[in-house]
Design an enzyme around this catalytic site. Structure first.
Site, PDB file in Angstrom:
ATOM      1  N   ILE A 108     -50.087   9.723 -32.357  1.00 47.89           N
ATOM      2  CA  ILE A 108     -48.990  10.680 -32.450  1.00 47.89           C
ATOM      3  C   ILE A 108     -48.618  10.820 -33.917  1.00 47.89           C
ATOM      4  CG2 ILE A 108     -46.626  11.226 -31.763  1.00 47.89           C
ATOM      5  CD1 ILE A 108     -47.030   9.543 -29.287  1.00 47.89           C
ATOM      6  N   ILE A 134     -47.017   8.212 -36.458  1.00 47.09           N
ATOM      7  CA  ILE A 134     -45.822   7.458 -36.070  1.00 47.09           C
ATOM      8  C   ILE A 134     -46.068   6.612 -34.833  1.00 47.09           C
ATOM      9  CG2 ILE A 134     -44.176   9.041 -37.127  1.00 47.09           C
ATOM     10  CD1 ILE A 134     -43.801  10.301 -34.366  1.00 47.09           C
ATOM     11  N   GLN A 136     -49.543   4.801 -32.239  1.00 46.97           N
ATOM     12  CA  GLN A 136     -50.914   4.801 -31.732  1.00 46.97           C
ATOM     13  C   GLN A 136     -50.941   4.053 -30.421  1.00 46.97           C
ATOM     14  OE1 GLN A 136     -53.981   3.492 -34.386  1.00 46.97           O
ATOM     15  NE2 GLN A 136     -55.534   3.353 -32.791  1.00 46.97           N
ATOM     16  N   GLY A 137     -51.541   4.679 -29.420  1.00 47.44           N
ATOM     17  CA  GLY A 137     -51.670   4.041 -28.125  1.00 47.44           C
ATOM     18  C   GLY A 137     -53.087   3.580 -27.897  1.00 47.44           C
ATOM     19  N   GLY A 138     -53.405   3.336 -26.637  1.00 51.28           N
ATOM     20  CA  GLY A 138     -54.721   2.831 -26.307  1.00 51.28           C
ATOM     21  C   GLY A 138     -55.801   3.878 -26.418  1.00 51.28           C
ATOM     22  N   ASP A 149     -41.765   9.514 -12.005  1.00 49.99           N
ATOM     23  CA  ASP A 149     -41.612   8.261 -12.755  1.00 49.99           C
ATOM     24  C   ASP A 149     -40.367   8.293 -13.640  1.00 49.99           C
ATOM     25  OD1 ASP A 149     -42.431   5.671 -13.310  1.00 49.99           O
ATOM     26  OD2 ASP A 149     -43.657   6.266 -15.016  1.00 49.99           O
TER      27      ASP A 149
END
Length: 396
Positions: free
Chosen positions: A51, A43, A45-47, A177
């Site tokens: 996930i 669901i 995709q990052g760098g 954050d």
């Protein structure tokens, strides 16, 4: 809302990280407690990682209504490792349930940690972590709602965030954050909000000993520049008062639609100096952000209370909650647990109605945006640059 990048002039950015290869739906992974989990569809995709939907292993395939997600990245990468340490120490389901019970809460907006481990595939090792699944992030809803939340919504959100902060602070961590894009709605209950992304989480009080106040020029402006604390601007490690200060800036932006220093976020020193100036005169900050009548006195009182905290001082969380509860009372409302995220008003200040199309988009995003948990390449790369520096200081 970009974070200040770790790579300032004259300093190199983080080393390039390996990407996680895609796993097929139905693949089985086994956590450290020998519990088996089955992967569903990817669901996001990052760098550096992916996930997937996930559920406990069974003969059935993992459907779109899966209750969990699994984050996967190559084991020699670092971002997930730093986050995992927080979850292992402070987010076990039994810890959270005990806190809910003893503090008589309806829920606590900290994602539950269900397991983690290493998984070998094609001769490569991958680290994974299983946590709850969530819906849309507040930033999407805020933007779809003409960049305004109602006064009641802001106060309801902040009461729940105070519950979260008290919990993680009591477990020796600060978040560092807090912002709308790191606040996700429950997958099934849109009146519940969860604070995610503990990549900047800092163990401020290991074994009960608070870190000393120390300014480090190399760490100036950590966090998201428009919200980060004055301490962080000065290169000081995060503390409890910093988290509370950040929440104050979030409240002001959510209610007014802007912060006075947002016109020059590329200059973090300007942002820092503006915050220092307004800290000395909270009334001028309120006048700037709320020029109309019906100023939220409770937010001013909250900010006045937080600014008096010493770096190592334990906040009186209930006192801060009481201030916000008085704000609800002042507008004829109460803490009913309803977020009312589609209502936009602040006394005499009313935003333009949100178009039906935009409302529909916001509602649809609640069902489909689990990828908000670090899934876009751009967001992930920005987070990676900051975390590469932060990772070194998170307590192992």
């Amino acid at each position: 809302m970009p974070r200040v990048k770790a790579a300032q002039a004259g300093r190199q950015g983080p080393a390039k990280r390996r990407l996680a290869e895609h796993f097929a739906a139905g693949e089985i992974i086994t956590d450290m407690n020998k519990k088996e989990w089955k992967l569903g569809s990817p669901i996001g995709q990052g760098g550096f990682g992916c996930i997937y939907l996930a559920d406990m292993n069974s003969s059935k395939s993992v459907g779109n209504d899966a209750p969990c997600v699994v984050k996967v990245e190559p084991s020699d990468n670092g971002p997930l490792f730093t986050e995992l340490k927080f979850y292992q120490r402070a987010a076990k389901p039994e810890q959270i349930q005990k806190w809910i019970r003893t503090h008589k809460l309806k829920y606590l907006g900290v994602p539950k940690y269900w397991g983690s481990g290493l998984h070998d595939k094609n001769g490569k090792s991958y680290r994974f972590m299983i946590i709850d699944r969530f819906g849309s992030d507040l930033q999407k809803i805020y933007e779809a709602n003409a960049k305004r939340f109602s006064r009641k919504t802001v106060l309801q959100l902040s009461l729940r965030i105070l519950d979260i902060l008290e919990y993680i602070h009591e477990h020796e961590y600060v978040h560092g954050d807090i912002k709308a894009s790191n606040l996700l709605l429950s997958y099934k209950n849109p009146d519940q909000v969860y604070l995610v992304d503990y990549g900047l989480a800092y163990r401020y009080c290991p074994e009960g000993t608070h870190k000393e106040y120390k300014e480090d020029p190399k760490r100036c402006h950590d966090g998201t520049v428009e919200f980060t604390s004055i301490d962080a601007h000065n290169g000081v490690a995060p503390s409890r008062r910093g988290d509370l200060e950040i929440l104050g800036y979030c409240m002001i932006q959510w209610l007014s639609g802007h912060l006075p220093w947002e016109d020059n976020l590329k200059d973090p020193n300007y942002v820092r100096d503006s915050k220092i100036r307004y800290r000395e005169n909270i009334a001028s900050l309120m006048d700037k952000c709320f020029p109309e009548k019906n100023k939220p006195d409770e937010i001013a009182k909250y900010m006045e209370t937080v600014k008096l905290l010493d770096y190592v001082e334990k906040p009186l969380y209930q006192k801060l909650r009481d201030i916000l509860l008085q704000g609800l009372k002042a507008i004829g409302s109460k803490d009913d647990g309803k977020l009312d995220l589609t209502v936009v008003e602040n006394g005499s200040l009313k935003a333009k109605p949100v178009a039906k199309k935009r409302k529909k988009e916001a509602e649809e995003s609640v069902e489909s945006s689990v990828e908000d948990m670090e899934c876009s390449d751009k967001q992930t790369e920005e987070a990676t640059q900051t975390r590469s520096k932060t990772r070194k200081r998170v307590q192992k």
